[in-house]
Design an enzyme around this catalytic site. Structure first.
Site, mmCIF file in Angstrom:
data_model
loop_
_atom_site.group_PDB
_atom_site.id
_atom_site.type_symbol
_atom_site.label_atom_id
_atom_site.label_comp_id
_atom_site.label_asym_id
_atom_site.label_seq_id
_atom_site.Cartn_x
_atom_site.Cartn_y
_atom_site.Cartn_z
ATOM 1 N N THR A 121 -29.059 96.067 123.174
ATOM 2 C CA THR A 121 -29.584 95.451 124.397
ATOM 3 C C THR A 121 -30.561 96.344 125.159
ATOM 4 O O THR A 121 -31.419 95.845 125.879
ATOM 5 C CB THR A 121 -28.436 95.069 125.352
ATOM 6 O OG1 THR A 121 -27.696 96.246 125.704
ATOM 7 C CG2 THR A 121 -27.513 94.049 124.719
ATOM 8 N N ASP A 122 -30.457 97.666 125.019
ATOM 9 C CA ASP A 122 -31.214 98.570 125.876
ATOM 10 C C ASP A 122 -32.726 98.408 125.741
ATOM 11 O O ASP A 122 -33.455 98.495 126.731
ATOM 12 C CB ASP A 122 -30.820 100.023 125.611
ATOM 13 C CG ASP A 122 -29.489 100.388 126.228
ATOM 14 O OD1 ASP A 122 -28.980 99.597 127.045
ATOM 15 O OD2 ASP A 122 -28.948 101.458 125.897
ATOM 16 N N THR B 135 -25.048 97.491 120.099
ATOM 17 C CA THR B 135 -23.673 97.243 120.538
ATOM 18 C C THR B 135 -23.022 96.124 119.741
ATOM 19 O O THR B 135 -21.825 96.152 119.477
ATOM 20 C CB THR B 135 -23.652 96.895 122.041
ATOM 21 O OG1 THR B 135 -24.101 98.022 122.790
ATOM 22 C CG2 THR B 135 -22.259 96.515 122.511
ATOM 23 N N SER C 168 -30.007 101.122 120.161
ATOM 24 C CA SER C 168 -31.386 100.761 120.506
ATOM 25 C C SER C 168 -31.997 101.649 121.574
ATOM 26 O O SER C 168 -33.212 101.654 121.748
ATOM 27 C CB SER C 168 -31.487 99.293 120.907
ATOM 28 O OG SER C 168 -31.094 99.067 122.240
#
Length: 314
Positions: free
Chosen positions: A96-97, A17, A63
């Site tokens: 972030t995932d 992101t 990610s």
């Protein structure tokens, strides 16, 4: 005499992101990840201009789609740059995932004596209130901190150790937490205020990841819940799964139907580890096992590494 201290910070880009873009500056959720290069991200932080910084694009992906091949390539790049005497530390831009999974993998495999700082954002680079530039600035500050070491994550001014960081919210800018362990520190106006020690431990070693990514052990996560069935476990075993991590209820409790299938899987040679689906705490007592203090996704990685080690890595 000129300083001989390492001064270069290497920034490795992987997408996410923080490198995302949307059609509108007011759109913070309807964006496409991994659209801007790491060089573009650096240009958005003029405070970093003139510093000894190198940038390298290792990958460009969302990610959620992180895979073994990218992890292998990233770990190799990190190890290569850490070995350079002029490098003080690394920063990795990441989605972030799966940030916490990458952080855990790098810490377990490399346990670096220099800082490796994962940085991410909850809003795309095109947002009118993008959080990426400040996060990147903070990450470089942490990477330059004297005596820093180990893998950490920096978001929203908070510094998390690799073993404790968790994503706990789907869209807030302060979406990460370190649970009962607490923050490693906070970044205040470009300086780290540290609360506890840096991540440590013994490195498993980069050669552990030498196997072709397609040959890494297949490990899946299954969850125990009300009215659980064992069909999924039996299907996974039939398909050739080599390891299973159970996100159990409470202190390692598993529904009886699922438990029966798991016992049959173990009898067939599949390694089964238990964790808890609870957001905090660790398993205690006889159910704790090798993954009792890990999240299910950490345990999946740990079991993968254990299976790789059992067959001699690469």
């Amino acid at each position: 005499m000129p300083s001989t201290l390492p001064s270069t910070i290497v920034i490795l880009g992987t997408g996410g992101t923080i490198a995302g873009a949307a059609a509108s500056a007011s759109d913070n959720v309807g964006y496409t990840a991994a659209q801007r290069s790491v060089a573009d991200l650096l240009s958005a932080v003029p405070q970093l201009a003139g510093q000894a910084i190198e940038a390298e694009q290792v990958a460009q992906l969302d990610s959620k789609d992180m895979d073994a091949a990218t992890w292998q390539r990233l770990a190799q790049a990190v190890a290569q740059h850490l070995a350079r005497p002029e490098v003080a530390g690394l920063v990795i831009t990441h989605g972030t995932d799966t940030l916490e999974e990458t952080a855990w993998l790098l810490q377990r495999v490399l346990a670096p004596a220099k800082p490796v700082v994962l940085v991410a954002a909850m809003r795309p680079a095109t947002s009118i209130a993008a959080d990426g530039p400040q996060n990147l600035l903070d990450a470089v500050a942490v990477a330059r901190t004297p005596d820093a070491r180990g893998v950490v994550a920096v978001l929203a001014g908070r510094v998390h150790a690799a073993g404790d960081v968790r994503k706990v919210h789907p869209y807030r800018t302060d979406a990460f937490d370190s649970g009962e362990a607490g923050l490693l520190g906070v970044v205040e106006e470009g300086r780290l205020r540290r609360f506890r020690d840096w991540p440590g431990g013994e490195a498993l070693g980069l050669p552990l990841l030498d196997a072709a990514p397609a040959d890494w052990p297949w490990v899946e996560i299954v969850t125990s819940h009300a009215a659980a069935r064992g069909d999924a476990v039996r299907a996974l075993v039939a398909a050739g799964v080599q390891g299973l991590v159970v996100a159990a209820t409470g202190n390692g409790m598993v529904h009886r139907a699922l438990d029966a299938a798991l016992q049959a899987a173990e009898a067939a040679g599949v390694t089964v580890w238990r964790t808890t689906r609870c957001a905090q705490g660790a398993l205690v007592g006889p159910v704790s096992g090798p993954a009792g203090a890990m999240s299910p996704w950490q345990a999946r990685l740990e079991l993968t590494l254990s299976l790789l080690a059992s067959r001699g890595g690469g």
